[in-house]
Design a protein around this motif. Structure first.
Motif, PDB file in Angstrom:
ATOM      1  N   GLY A  64      -6.620  11.293  35.525  1.00 37.19           N
ATOM      2  CA  GLY A  64      -8.048  11.306  35.803  1.00 37.19           C
ATOM      3  C   GLY A  64      -8.516  12.728  36.057  1.00 37.19           C
ATOM      4  N   ARG A  65      -9.546  13.133  35.329  1.00 30.50           N
ATOM      5  CA  ARG A  65     -10.016  14.523  35.398  1.00 30.50           C
ATOM      6  C   ARG A  65     -11.540  14.527  35.532  1.00 30.50           C
ATOM      7  NH1 ARG A  65     -10.556  19.780  36.341  1.00 30.50           N
ATOM      8  NH2 ARG A  65     -10.702  21.177  34.553  1.00 30.50           N
ATOM      9  N   VAL A  66     -12.081  15.343  36.431  1.00 24.95           N
ATOM     10  CA  VAL A  66     -13.519  15.473  36.586  1.00 24.95           C
ATOM     11  C   VAL A  66     -13.835  16.935  36.862  1.00 24.95           C
ATOM     12  CG1 VAL A  66     -13.439  14.965  39.060  1.00 24.95           C
ATOM     13  CG2 VAL A  66     -15.572  14.633  37.802  1.00 24.95           C
ATOM     14  N   SER A  67     -14.919  17.422  36.285  1.00 20.58           N
ATOM     15  CA  SER A  67     -15.355  18.790  36.542  1.00 20.58           C
ATOM     16  C   SER A  67     -16.868  18.817  36.605  1.00 20.58           C
ATOM     17  CB  SER A  67     -14.843  19.760  35.467  1.00 20.58           C
ATOM     18  OG  SER A  67     -15.349  19.410  34.192  1.00 20.58           O
ATOM     19  N   LYS A  68     -17.397  19.801  37.301  1.00 18.94           N
ATOM     20  CA  LYS A  68     -18.837  19.925  37.506  1.00 18.94           C
ATOM     21  C   LYS A  68     -19.236  21.372  37.273  1.00 18.94           C
ATOM     22  CE  LYS A  68     -23.030  19.165  39.288  1.00 18.94           C
ATOM     23  NZ  LYS A  68     -24.077  18.424  38.559  1.00 18.94           N
ATOM     24  N   GLU A  69     -20.290  21.577  36.460  1.00 20.04           N
ATOM     25  CA  GLU A  69     -20.781  22.919  36.247  1.00 20.04           C
ATOM     26  C   GLU A  69     -21.967  23.201  37.164  1.00 20.04           C
ATOM     27  OE1 GLU A  69     -22.671  20.316  33.024  1.00 20.04           O
ATOM     28  OE2 GLU A  69     -20.624  20.721  33.682  1.00 20.04           O
ATOM     29  N   LEU A  70     -22.012  24.430  37.670  1.00 21.66           N
ATOM     30  CA  LEU A  70     -23.069  24.905  38.550  1.00 21.66           C
ATOM     31  C   LEU A  70     -23.617  26.209  37.996  1.00 21.66           C
ATOM     32  CD1 LEU A  70     -21.011  24.413  41.852  1.00 21.66           C
ATOM     33  CD2 LEU A  70     -22.718  22.817  40.949  1.00 21.66           C
ATOM     34  N   ARG A  71     -24.788  26.622  38.480  1.00 26.10           N
ATOM     35  CA  ARG A  71     -25.368  27.893  38.085  1.00 26.10           C
ATOM     36  C   ARG A  71     -25.423  28.019  36.573  1.00 26.10           C
ATOM     37  NH1 ARG A  71     -22.061  31.799  39.099  1.00 26.10           N
ATOM     38  NH2 ARG A  71     -23.650  33.436  39.239  1.00 26.10           N
ATOM     39  N   GLN A  72     -25.963  26.967  35.913  1.00 22.42           N
ATOM     40  CA  GLN A  72     -26.101  26.944  34.460  1.00 22.42           C
ATOM     41  C   GLN A  72     -24.769  27.218  33.755  1.00 22.42           C
ATOM     42  OE1 GLN A  72     -29.708  28.773  32.826  1.00 22.42           O
ATOM     43  NE2 GLN A  72     -30.278  29.338  34.912  1.00 22.42           N
ATOM     44  N   GLY A  73     -23.706  26.684  34.313  1.00 22.09           N
ATOM     45  CA  GLY A  73     -22.390  26.809  33.702  1.00 22.09           C
ATOM     46  C   GLY A  73     -21.650  28.064  34.085  1.00 22.09           C
ATOM     47  N   ALA A  74     -22.267  28.969  34.855  1.00 25.68           N
ATOM     48  CA  ALA A  74     -21.581  30.192  35.254  1.00 25.68           C
ATOM     49  C   ALA A  74     -20.478  29.909  36.267  1.00 25.68           C
ATOM     50  CB  ALA A  74     -22.578  31.198  35.827  1.00 25.68           C
ATOM     51  N   THR A 119       0.391  13.883  41.120  1.00 20.73           N
ATOM     52  CA  THR A 119      -0.070  15.267  41.216  1.00 20.73           C
ATOM     53  C   THR A 119      -1.565  15.272  41.482  1.00 20.73           C
ATOM     54  OG1 THR A 119       1.613  15.986  39.628  1.00 20.73           O
ATOM     55  CG2 THR A 119      -0.213  17.499  40.054  1.00 20.73           C
ATOM     56  N   LEU A 120      -2.000  16.102  42.415  1.00 20.24           N
ATOM     57  CA  LEU A 120      -3.411  16.330  42.697  1.00 20.24           C
ATOM     58  C   LEU A 120      -3.704  17.800  42.466  1.00 20.24           C
ATOM     59  CD1 LEU A 120      -3.797  14.360  46.070  1.00 20.24           C
ATOM     60  CD2 LEU A 120      -4.499  13.599  43.797  1.00 20.24           C
ATOM     61  N   GLY A 121      -4.818  18.086  41.794  1.00 24.04           N
ATOM     62  CA  GLY A 121      -5.133  19.475  41.510  1.00 24.04           C
ATOM     63  C   GLY A 121      -6.613  19.766  41.572  1.00 24.04           C
ATOM     64  N   MET A 122      -6.947  21.026  41.781  1.00 24.92           N
ATOM     65  CA  MET A 122      -8.319  21.500  41.752  1.00 24.92           C
ATOM     66  C   MET A 122      -8.341  22.829  41.001  1.00 24.92           C
ATOM     67  SD  MET A 122     -10.909  22.450  44.905  1.00 24.92           S
ATOM     68  CE  MET A 122     -10.112  24.022  45.254  1.00 24.92           C
ATOM     69  N   ASP A 123      -9.362  23.047  40.170  1.00 26.79           N
ATOM     70  CA  ASP A 123      -9.491  24.321  39.475  1.00 26.79           C
ATOM     71  C   ASP A 123     -10.942  24.783  39.506  1.00 26.79           C
ATOM     72  OD1 ASP A 123     -10.436  22.406  37.720  1.00 26.79           O
ATOM     73  OD2 ASP A 123      -9.519  23.291  35.952  1.00 26.79           O
ATOM     74  N   TRP A 124     -11.141  26.051  39.231  1.00 33.23           N
ATOM     75  CA  TRP A 124     -12.484  26.619  39.304  1.00 33.23           C
ATOM     76  C   TRP A 124     -12.569  27.845  38.393  1.00 33.23           C
ATOM     77  CZ3 TRP A 124      -8.704  26.969  42.957  1.00 33.23           C
ATOM     78  CH2 TRP A 124      -8.227  28.252  43.262  1.00 33.23           C
ATOM     79  N   GLU A 125     -13.795  28.173  38.025  1.00 31.92           N
ATOM     80  CA  GLU A 125     -14.092  29.412  37.317  1.00 31.92           C
ATOM     81  C   GLU A 125     -15.486  29.851  37.722  1.00 31.92           C
ATOM     82  OE1 GLU A 125     -14.336  31.269  32.787  1.00 31.92           O
ATOM     83  OE2 GLU A 125     -12.994  29.580  33.238  1.00 31.92           O
ATOM     84  N   HIS A 126     -15.601  31.113  38.121  1.00 31.69           N
ATOM     85  CA  HIS A 126     -16.851  31.647  38.648  1.00 31.69           C
ATOM     86  C   HIS A 126     -17.135  32.973  37.952  1.00 31.69           C
ATOM     87  CE1 HIS A 126     -19.898  32.965  41.511  1.00 31.69           C
ATOM     88  NE2 HIS A 126     -19.187  34.049  41.764  1.00 31.69           N
ATOM     89  N   GLY A 127     -18.250  33.044  37.226  1.00 29.43           N
ATOM     90  CA  GLY A 127     -18.631  34.276  36.553  1.00 29.43           C
ATOM     91  C   GLY A 127     -19.884  34.872  37.166  1.00 29.43           C
ATOM     92  N   TRP A 128     -19.967  36.180  37.132  1.00 27.23           N
ATOM     93  CA  TRP A 128     -21.166  36.843  37.654  1.00 27.23           C
ATOM     94  C   TRP A 128     -21.431  38.109  36.843  1.00 27.23           C
ATOM     95  CZ3 TRP A 128     -16.422  36.975  39.947  1.00 27.23           C
ATOM     96  CH2 TRP A 128     -15.885  38.223  40.305  1.00 27.23           C
ATOM     97  N   ARG A 159     -21.643  37.230  33.450  1.00 26.08           N
ATOM     98  CA  ARG A 159     -20.282  36.793  33.135  1.00 26.08           C
ATOM     99  C   ARG A 159     -19.385  37.927  32.662  1.00 26.08           C
ATOM    100  NH1 ARG A 159     -20.720  30.485  31.265  1.00 26.08           N
ATOM    101  NH2 ARG A 159     -22.826  30.113  32.029  1.00 26.08           N
ATOM    102  N   ASP A 160     -19.773  39.155  32.985  1.00 29.68           N
ATOM    103  CA  ASP A 160     -18.863  40.268  32.733  1.00 29.68           C
ATOM    104  C   ASP A 160     -17.618  40.153  33.604  1.00 29.68           C
ATOM    105  OD1 ASP A 160     -20.647  41.317  30.937  1.00 29.68           O
ATOM    106  OD2 ASP A 160     -21.508  42.770  32.326  1.00 29.68           O
ATOM    107  N   TYR A 161     -17.790  39.576  34.790  1.00 29.07           N
ATOM    108  CA  TYR A 161     -16.680  39.415  35.724  1.00 29.07           C
ATOM    109  C   TYR A 161     -16.412  37.922  35.910  1.00 29.07           C
ATOM    110  CZ  TYR A 161     -17.708  44.279  36.828  1.00 29.07           C
ATOM    111  OH  TYR A 161     -17.925  45.630  36.742  1.00 29.07           O
ATOM    112  N   VAL A 162     -15.161  37.599  36.164  1.00 31.14           N
ATOM    113  CA  VAL A 162     -14.788  36.197  36.321  1.00 31.14           C
ATOM    114  C   VAL A 162     -13.702  36.080  37.378  1.00 31.14           C
ATOM    115  CG1 VAL A 162     -13.030  36.270  34.494  1.00 31.14           C
ATOM    116  CG2 VAL A 162     -14.101  34.091  35.080  1.00 31.14           C
ATOM    117  N   TRP A 163     -13.798  35.040  38.153  1.00 28.13           N
ATOM    118  CA  TRP A 163     -12.722  34.625  39.054  1.00 28.13           C
ATOM    119  C   TRP A 163     -12.366  33.200  38.679  1.00 28.13           C
ATOM    120  CZ3 TRP A 163     -13.381  31.912  44.261  1.00 28.13           C
ATOM    121  CH2 TRP A 163     -12.136  31.693  44.857  1.00 28.13           C
TER     122      TRP A 163
END
Length: 920
Positions: free
Chosen positions: A448-458, A488-497, A500-504
């Motif tokens: 089971g996988r779920v993800s949510k985009e914020l800040r217009q996908g950034a 297995t339980l997991g969480m992932d993230w991606e944050h651009g600013w 989007r020149d920079y990403v975490w």
């Protein structure tokens, strides 16, 4: 016996590593967030769609009167070869729509006329970027036009549709070319260039409900003879790209979409022809099977799709490549089964990226080839019986997945599959009664996988849960060897600013496995964990214990990956941390080589993207990495430099070098104490010629030399891709490898006198290896819907073991050869077994082991004729042959082994499969 441990400073105690790790976690929070009112250039380019008012025939000729209602758009810019320049040719695109589909027409003008076009015939998806037009020797480059749609307008999704002048189509969703929607397209060549038409049903796309629609849109045109790539929503080469920077497709007013259903029933017949051993009561020289089933796709909501399969045909068409694996690790193979290849993107988790790294893996928790895998206890039955009838794979009784997006913007993927209990029959000796043994239990797999985009996908954030449940049925043989439950339980993230020149980005996962004490003990001792290592530092906090406990019935662990990077501009950089705790275990439904490490990597890149007289583009990357185990053993260190050039004549060059000093190795003894691994200096050189030419050449040299032992390794891999006709593509990829290793593991034997090694002797050897393979591929395209693919791989690998030896002490490079530096060594008359007396007549007992030298040969091949006789409906004719053999020679003799390979018994499989698509 417990050995004294030489304490090393832990990874996080290193000032550089600690600072890097803190930076990776904290930097994004210290950076001022971008204004997220809009992620587009101001204003975004816009193409308007008009409602269709008359009939459209998808024949590639947009001459219907209805097209006149559409406003043309033609504002393209070059990205290659001259970034930002006006196009050399004009492209005009129009959009129409009705309640059921989107229509696209394009006029690609070309003053050279039809003779200037490059339009090879190829199978569907073969010309996608990554498969074609990527400048490598295995590419088929072409003129083409494609559109990328972001129907949900979340600035993340990319539904790509493309066509070339010969009518060859391609499609992918978020980079997944296994996505094969049912749509129509055609092309036509005329004196002014070429034209194309597409009809994309809305039932094949997922978008927000509501009458007024605005979609993300990007368009490209490739002009192959000029090596030109023209882009509509223009971005510079050194800027961030992707759906965040698409233009808009506006003007569509759509009614609510009806719930749609698609059914794809199939029938398949399979004939198996293989030699059977005399007296084998289970096998004959031929067998045949007839099977039928169906795949069902149902649109639960406008954005959620149910895919179910009844009695699925999960047979693999293309064989896995041959290999001789002398390591302790499992060989990884790519997924090739259609059900699992399709709609993969909703399940992507723990994505990782690096500019340059090795000995690195992403935090994967889902490997689809675990479902329907070969029975895990097949070896147990094979060792117990003279003759055995073991199923090739666990039968998948059924599988279903729900994928899509909710109205509130959550992307979901849910998959459940059940594999049947598999039983093998065997006889212990000729004439004995037939016995049965379960070799794979009834198993349920869930993801089971779920993800949510914020800040217009950034910014995106997501989670995943995986579960494997096995029903042991009271069979103690199975229960003592396989885990009963894994979660297995997991969480992932991606944050651009900053646009989007920079990403975490990052991911974290927790694993928990349970089973009998015997199965968990095997897990603790496996190559992934080596809990039994005598000199390891252990902890026992009740939750993440790292102590070897033969009475334990569960094991838990965690993994973490995090990366901060600048990913656009002339100067780019990255720093990352990759962690697997000693108890992290996900191999029930994922692929994990080893755990127990803390890995840090950092790189800096300088690129030049504006062409000069010396290059078209160039880049230099420099960096390094270091890895520690949890008890402070530094088992990897690396410094590297990587160069790449694209020359004005479109040749490409890649050169890189790696320096790895000798370092401690907690895995070399395969559960024994820490030893020292010889370091090396490694160099790689690769050059490839212009991929647009009728013959494309690629040459790769790799070589390494040991830093403290006189070892060496050399690989040469010349390749050629030949295009004798517009519809034929031939690729030959021979590879020769020759290498020596000074410490190849052989075996371990108990010896109470070997006190320095906790009562064991670990036997190693010099290994001289020679490997020759020839991968051959032929693609013959009769029409865009009728293709023949042929793959063949002859393979010979020789491994000669000599100078059997042991380490003088843990954590040292010094080794002692048997018969020279320590004890005596003798072998039987046939040279198949060695007897070592470590101290002549002393207290150490003599021991015997087999000579592991071998020469392995294999010939594997597949031929597949595929005909898409109507949209979404196909017929396959496939022939697969495999033959293999081995000897104890250990040397390489091409003439001998080639003759033996052709004389080896062949297994032939013939398959005819037909399916037909029913939908709208």
């Amino acid at each position: 016996m417990t050995l004294p441990v030489r304490r090393s400073r832990s990874l996080l105690a290193s000032p550089f590593v600690a600072r890097s790790f803190v930076l990776a976690l904290a930097l994004p929070f210290a950076v001022r967030a971008q204004n997220v009112a809009s992620v587009h250039p101001t204003p975004p380019v816009v193409a308007n769609a008009a409602r269709r008012t008359g009939p459209i025939v998808i024949d590639g000729i947009p001459d219907e009167a209805a097209w006149s209602a559409a406003q043309p758009t033609s504002d393209f810019h070059q990205q290659q070869p001259t970034d930002g320049a006006a196009p050399s040719v004009t492209t005009e695109v129009r959009f129409l729509y009705d309640d059921a589909a989107l229509y696209i027409s394009a006029r690609m003008s070309d003053p050279s006329g039809p003779h200037g076009l490059h339009a090879p015939l190829a199978r569907r998806d073969q010309l996608l970027d990554g498969n074609g037009n990527n400048g490598s020797f295995n590419s088929l480059t072409t003129d083409k036009f494609y559109v990328s749609l972001d129907p949900y307008h979340n600035h993340l999704d990319v539904a790509l549709f493309e066509i070339n002048p010969a009518g060859v189509r391609g499609d992918s969703f978020n980079g997944d070319d296994g996505w094969d929607p049912v749509w129509q397209a055609a092309a036509h060549v005329d004196s002014a260039g070429w034209t194309a038409e597409m009809r994309i049903p809305f039932s094949q796309l997922r978008f927000r409900s509501g009458e007024d629609q605005t979609w993300g849109l990007q368009m490209w045109r490739y002009v192959d003879r000029l090596n030109e790539q023209d882009m509509w929503a223009y971005r510079k080469l050194d800027e961030a790209h992707g759906p965040a920077f698409f233009g808009h497709l506006a003007g569509m007013k759509l009614p609510p979409q009806p719930r749609a259903a698609e059914v794809v029933p199939y029938v398949v017949t399979k004939g198996l022809f293989q030699p059977a051993a005399a007296g084998d009561p289970f096998h004959s020289s031929s067998d045949s099977k007839l099977n039928a089933g169906a795949d069902v796709k149902y649109l639960i909501t406008p954005n959620l799709t149910l895919n179910a399969t009844l009695n699925p045909d999960f047979g693999q068409v293309e064989v896995d490549p041959a290999s001789l694996n002398l390591s302790a690790y499992e060989t990884f193979y790519d997924e090739k089964r259609p059900f699992f290849v399709t709609d993969q993107s909703p399940f992507y988790f723990g994505g990782a990226s690096c500019m340059f790294c090795s000995n690195f893996s992403s935090l994967d928790v889902f490997y689809t080839r675990r479902i329907g895998r070969p029975p895990q206890l097949a070896g147990y039955v094979g060792n117990a019986g003279a003759y055995a009838d073991v199923p090739d794979n666990a039968t998948i009784l059924g599988a279903a997945k729900v994928t899509g997006r909710t109205a509130s913007g959550y992307t979901i993927g849910i998959l459940d599959a059940v594999t049947n209990k598999e039983t093998a029959r065997y006889v212990a000796a000729p004439g004995d009664p037939v016995q049965e043994q379960m070799v794979e239990p009834l198993t349920n797999y869930f993801v089971g996988r779920v993800s949510k985009e914020l800040r217009q996908g950034a910014t995106t954030i997501g989670g995943i849960v995986t579960s494997t449940l096995r029903s042991m049925g009271g069979d103690t043989v199975v229960a003592n060897r396989l885990r009963s439950r894994a979660t297995t339980l997991g969480m992932d993230w991606e944050h651009g600013w900053h646009n989007r020149d920079y990403v975490w980005m990052g991911s974290v996962a927790l694993s928990d496995v349970e089973g009998s004490s015997s199965s968990i003990a095997l897990t603790q001792q496996s190559v992934t964990h080596y809990y039994q290592r005598p000199d390891r530092t252990v902890t026992s906090d009740g939750l993440f214990s790292t102590r070897y406990d033969p009475a334990a019935t569960s094991m838990r662990g965690y993994g973490l990956y995090t990366r901060v990077a600048r990913q656009s501009g002339d100067w780019q950089w990255e720093v990352m941390e990759n962690i697997r705790s000693p108890g992290f275990e996900v191999n029930d439904l994922a692929y994990l080589g080893d755990a127990d490490y803390l890995y840090t990597n950092a790189n800096i890149l300088r690129q030049w993207t504006r062409p000069t007289r010396w290059y078209r583009s160039m880049g230099v990357t420099a960096g390094g990495q270091v890895r520690f185990t949890y008890d402070g053993t530094r088992d990897d260190e690396q410094e590297d430099v990587f160069y790449q050039w694209s020359f004005p004549n479109y040749w490409r060059l890649r050169v890189f070098g790696i320096y790895r000093p000798s370092s401690e190795d907690a895995r070399l003894a395969r559960g024994g104490p820490v030893l020292m691994r010889n370091g090396y200096r490694f160099g790689h050189f690769q050059v490839s010629t212009d991929a647009r030419k009728p013959a494309v050449f690629d040459l790769t040299f790799e070589g390494s030399t040991g830093t403290d032992d006189p070892t060496a390794d050399f690989t040469i891999a010349p390749g050629v891709a030949i295009k004798p006709a517009s519809n034929v593509f031939v690729q030959l990829s021979p590879t020769w490898n020759s290498g020596t290793t000074s410490a190849q593991y052989v075996t371990a034997v108990a010896d109470p006198t070997a006190t320095a090694f906790a009562g064991h002797r670990y036997v190693f050897a010099w290994l001289d290896s020679r490997t020759l393979s020839l991968d051959t591929r032929v693609n013959w395209t009769f029409t865009p819907n009728l293709t023949l693919q042929v793959y063949a791989q002859p393979y010979i690998s020789a491994a000669a073991f000599s100078r059997f030896r042991e380490f003088a002490a843990p954590r040292t490079l010094t080794k002692r050869d048997y018969g020279t530096d320590v004890g005596t060594i003798t072998y039987d008359a046939a040279g198949n077994a060695y007897t070592v007396d470590p101290d002549g007549a002393g207290p150490a007992a003599a021991f015997t082991f087999a000579n592991p030298s071998q020469t392995y040969r294999a010939l594997r091949g597949t031929a597949v004729l595929r005909w898409e006789y109507r949209p979404g409906s196909t017929i396959f004719f496939a022939w697969t042959q495999q033959r293999s053999g081995a000897s104890t020679a250990g040397d390489f003799d091409l003439a001998r082994d080639r003759t033996a390979m052709l004389a080896d018994p062949a297994n032939n499989v013939f398959v005819v499969k037909m399916n037909w698509w029913v939908g709208r």
